[in-house]
Design a protein around this motif. Structure first.
Motif: not given
Length: 350
Positions: A16-33
């Motif tokens: 996600x960080x690498x995609x974000x640094x390349x200028x893309x939009x990112x949504x991370x979904x995590x099942x834990x807290x």
């Protein structure tokens, strides 16, 4: 692109960080807290337990460079030399190979992933846009977007059991244990060729015991337990033991994390937790000589813990379909394997 990354462990956050640094939009979904995956830390009144990954090593130059951005968090951990024999002279435990430095994150192993996740958690403080992170959100289905058939939407459950639908994704990355990714694709009716590619991968479970002895800090008690801090074990139940309070930046209360062997964990995967705890406590006593009843003793079952047979390549990706899979299981079971897999996944997409 707008990319959904399912899974907030090391591989998912690095991707996600690498995609974000390349200028893309990112949504991370995590099942834990929180983020971390198997780089988890269990907080208790007696202190923290790294009940997943115990430490990491550094071999890849890119991982070494990335760690420079987290210097205050990363600390070296010196492991004592140890060789434990039973009454017949058989080796019960010995020190991890001293061929390379061992590192931990402080104050717990999850701190490194959480640190790297900050641009996703607090994008406004890091001057980024197009970043979003959702915890306690379990993705249950992947389907074509109702408004744009060229894109994807995800169905998920929140912590209260409510249904959530998130759409508008050009790509979806499953940064999960391989069987969870397989089952999600199967339930969604997509990508049988991707599911087939997972067939060679084998990942063993692990039962983990966490014990604390606060009375060991009493004045005048000069010695408690063995004079070593970590060991690999050939005991039929246990493969690893570590004194948590020996790690840098940890609480002083005497605490141990004990991890069962893959073979034993497989045989006892569905056993009652109390039965597992009793058996692991017995093995712990046989190795360390500590027979005092701990003030705190709990077990945790990792269904997907240590890769026995990796995929053999950093990721799986279908560019036309727009779905990728990554995780430590692609390359091995080390923390660095998860980092490289997530990084390579993102680089292939951009």
């Amino acid at each position: 692109m707008h990319v959904a990354v399912v899974g907030g462990g090391m591989a998912g956050i690095v991707c996600a960080r690498t995609l974000l640094q390349a200028g893309h939009r990112v949504t991370v979904l995590e099942k834990s807290r929180g983020f971390g995956g198997r780089m988890s830390t269990r907080r208790t009144e007696f202190g923290g337990f790294d009940h997943g990954s115990q430490y990491f090593t550094v071999r890849d130059a890119r991982f070494a460079k990335a760690l420079l951005t987290a210097q205050p968090i990363v600390r070296a951990w010196s492991v004592s030399t140890v060789r434990v024999l039973d009454e017949l002279g058989h080796v019960l435990a010995s020190a991890p190979p001293p061929t390379e430095p061992h590192f931990v994150a402080t104050p717990g192993m999850n701190a490194l992933v959480t640190h790297w996740a900050q641009p996703l958690l607090k994008p406004e403080l890091h001057g980024v846009s197009g970043a979003r992170a959702l915890t306690e959100t379990r993705v249950t289905h992947i389907e074509r977007d109702a408004l744009n058939s060229a894109q994807w939407q995800l169905r998920a459950e929140d912590s209260a059991g409510g249904q959530v639908v998130l759409g508008g994704f050009d790509r979806v990355v499953l940064a999960q244990p391989h069987l969870q990714a397989h089952d999600l694709l199967l339930a969604s009716g997509h990508a049988p060729h991707l599911r087939q590619a997972l067939a060679p991968v084998q990942v063993a479970p692990c039962w983990t015991l966490m014990v604390a002895y606060p009375n060991a800090m009493q004045p005048g008690l000069s010695h408690f337990g063995p004079q070593w801090n970590a060991a690999r074990s050939t005991h039929h139940r246990i493969s690893w033991l570590a004194r948590e309070n020996s790690k840098p930046g940890r609480e002083r209360v005497e605490r141990w994390t004990i991890q069962a062997s893959p073979a034993w964990s497989i045989r006892h995967l569905e056993d009652d937790a109390e039965r597992v705890k009793a058996k692991l406590l017995k093995g712990f006593a046989e190795i360390t000589g500590i027979r005092v009843t701990p003030a705190h003793a709990v077990v945790h079952r990792w269904r997907f813990a240590q890769t026995q047979q990796p995929l053999g390549r950093p990721f799986i990706y279908d560019d036309e379909l727009g779905i990728g899979l990554c995780g430590d299981w692609c390359l091995g079971h080390r923390v660095e394997d998860a980092f490289v897999s997530g990084l390579e996944m993102a680089l292939a997409m951009v």
